[in-house]
Design a protein around this motif. Structure first.
Motif, PDB file in Angstrom:
ATOM      1  N   ALA A 256     -10.917   3.358 -10.427  1.00 24.23           N
ATOM      2  CA  ALA A 256     -10.212   4.417 -11.160  1.00 24.23           C
ATOM      3  C   ALA A 256      -9.207   3.815 -12.131  1.00 24.23           C
ATOM      4  CB  ALA A 256      -9.522   5.370 -10.188  1.00 24.23           C
ATOM      5  N   ASP A 257      -8.503   2.774 -11.704  1.00 32.16           N
ATOM      6  CA  ASP A 257      -7.528   2.128 -12.592  1.00 32.16           C
ATOM      7  C   ASP A 257      -8.217   1.478 -13.795  1.00 32.16           C
ATOM      8  OD1 ASP A 257      -5.461   2.934 -10.948  1.00 32.16           O
ATOM      9  OD2 ASP A 257      -5.232   0.988  -9.958  1.00 32.16           O
ATOM     10  N   MET A 258      -9.373   0.869 -13.565  1.00 29.29           N
ATOM     11  CA  MET A 258     -10.113   0.252 -14.668  1.00 29.29           C
ATOM     12  C   MET A 258     -10.610   1.313 -15.653  1.00 29.29           C
ATOM     13  SD  MET A 258     -12.174  -2.680 -12.588  1.00 29.29           S
ATOM     14  CE  MET A 258     -12.799  -3.591 -13.977  1.00 29.29           C
ATOM     15  N   LEU A 259     -11.118   2.414 -15.117  1.00 27.36           N
ATOM     16  CA  LEU A 259     -11.593   3.493 -15.990  1.00 27.36           C
ATOM     17  C   LEU A 259     -10.420   4.141 -16.727  1.00 27.36           C
ATOM     18  CD1 LEU A 259     -14.287   5.067 -13.648  1.00 27.36           C
ATOM     19  CD2 LEU A 259     -14.656   3.512 -15.572  1.00 27.36           C
TER      20      LEU A 259
ATOM     21  N   ASP B  93     -11.385  -6.639  -6.980  1.00 27.21           N
ATOM     22  CA  ASP B  93     -11.002  -7.606  -5.961  1.00 27.21           C
ATOM     23  C   ASP B  93     -11.497  -7.102  -4.607  1.00 27.21           C
ATOM     24  OD1 ASP B  93      -9.847  -9.425  -4.264  1.00 27.21           O
ATOM     25  OD2 ASP B  93      -7.778  -9.009  -4.865  1.00 27.21           O
ATOM     26  N   LEU B  94     -12.651  -7.601  -4.200  1.00 28.70           N
ATOM     27  CA  LEU B  94     -13.261  -7.137  -2.954  1.00 28.70           C
ATOM     28  C   LEU B  94     -12.422  -7.452  -1.731  1.00 28.70           C
ATOM     29  CD1 LEU B  94     -16.967  -8.140  -3.645  1.00 28.70           C
ATOM     30  CD2 LEU B  94     -15.947  -5.860  -3.806  1.00 28.70           C
ATOM     31  N   ASP B  95     -11.605  -8.487  -1.809  1.00 29.33           N
ATOM     32  CA  ASP B  95     -10.805  -8.905  -0.660  1.00 29.33           C
ATOM     33  C   ASP B  95      -9.354  -8.442  -0.744  1.00 29.33           C
ATOM     34  OD1 ASP B  95     -12.971 -10.275   0.519  1.00 29.33           O
ATOM     35  OD2 ASP B  95     -12.632 -11.965  -0.843  1.00 29.33           O
ATOM     36  N   GLY B  96      -9.005  -7.726  -1.809  1.00 30.34           N
ATOM     37  CA  GLY B  96      -7.623  -7.280  -1.987  1.00 30.34           C
ATOM     38  C   GLY B  96      -7.292  -6.078  -1.127  1.00 30.34           C
ATOM     39  N   PRO B  97      -5.998  -5.751  -1.059  1.00 31.37           N
ATOM     40  CA  PRO B  97      -5.564  -4.641  -0.215  1.00 31.37           C
ATOM     41  C   PRO B  97      -5.856  -3.253  -0.793  1.00 31.37           C
ATOM     42  CG  PRO B  97      -3.691  -5.598  -1.348  1.00 31.37           C
ATOM     43  CD  PRO B  97      -4.883  -6.455  -1.676  1.00 31.37           C
ATOM     44  N   GLU B  98      -6.037  -3.161  -2.123  1.00 26.43           N
ATOM     45  CA  GLU B  98      -6.270  -1.852  -2.736  1.00 26.43           C
ATOM     46  C   GLU B  98      -7.704  -1.407  -2.487  1.00 26.43           C
ATOM     47  OE1 GLU B  98      -5.473  -4.537  -4.666  1.00 26.43           O
ATOM     48  OE2 GLU B  98      -3.316  -4.242  -4.858  1.00 26.43           O
ATOM     49  N   PRO B  99      -7.889  -0.124  -2.147  1.00 24.25           N
ATOM     50  CA  PRO B  99      -9.248   0.391  -1.964  1.00 24.25           C
ATOM     51  C   PRO B  99     -10.065   0.223  -3.249  1.00 24.25           C
ATOM     52  CG  PRO B  99      -7.642   1.973  -1.152  1.00 24.25           C
ATOM     53  CD  PRO B  99      -6.879   0.898  -1.877  1.00 24.25           C
TER      54      PRO B  99
END
Length: 89
Positions: A16-19, A4-10
């Motif tokens: 890292a969460d996806m991996l 999510d390019l526009d989300g608040p998470e870096p």
């Protein structure tokens, strides 16, 4: 799951969460290499520093180990009892 390019998470945290999810589901097996930085940059359309930050986060979480000159590998799976013992200390 997409970044999510526009989300608040870096971005590096999202990657890292996806991996981490791929490691948990067995896509990346223990003692096996995860894709290279270049491959991850291409897959997620991000810069190398972003991928490096994501991999560092995985290392910090104990999910991967980086071996200079060889790549980043999924950490060995710990027995559940040992993992639980460490969490209780």
């Amino acid at each position: 799951m997409e970044i999510d390019l526009d989300g608040p998470e870096p971005l590096y945290e999202q990657i890292a969460d996806m991996l981490s999810a791929r490691i948990a589901e067995g896509t990346y097996e223990p003692r096996r290499r995860i894709p290279s930085e270049a491959a991850l940059c291409e897959e997620f359309s991000v810069s190398r520093p972003t991928v490096r930050a994501a991999v560092k986060l995985l290392n910090d979480r104990g999910l991967t180990v980086t071996v200079r000159g060889k790549g980043t590998f999924v950490a060995e799976a710990r027995p559940e009892s040992e993992a639980g013992d460490r969490a209780n200390r």
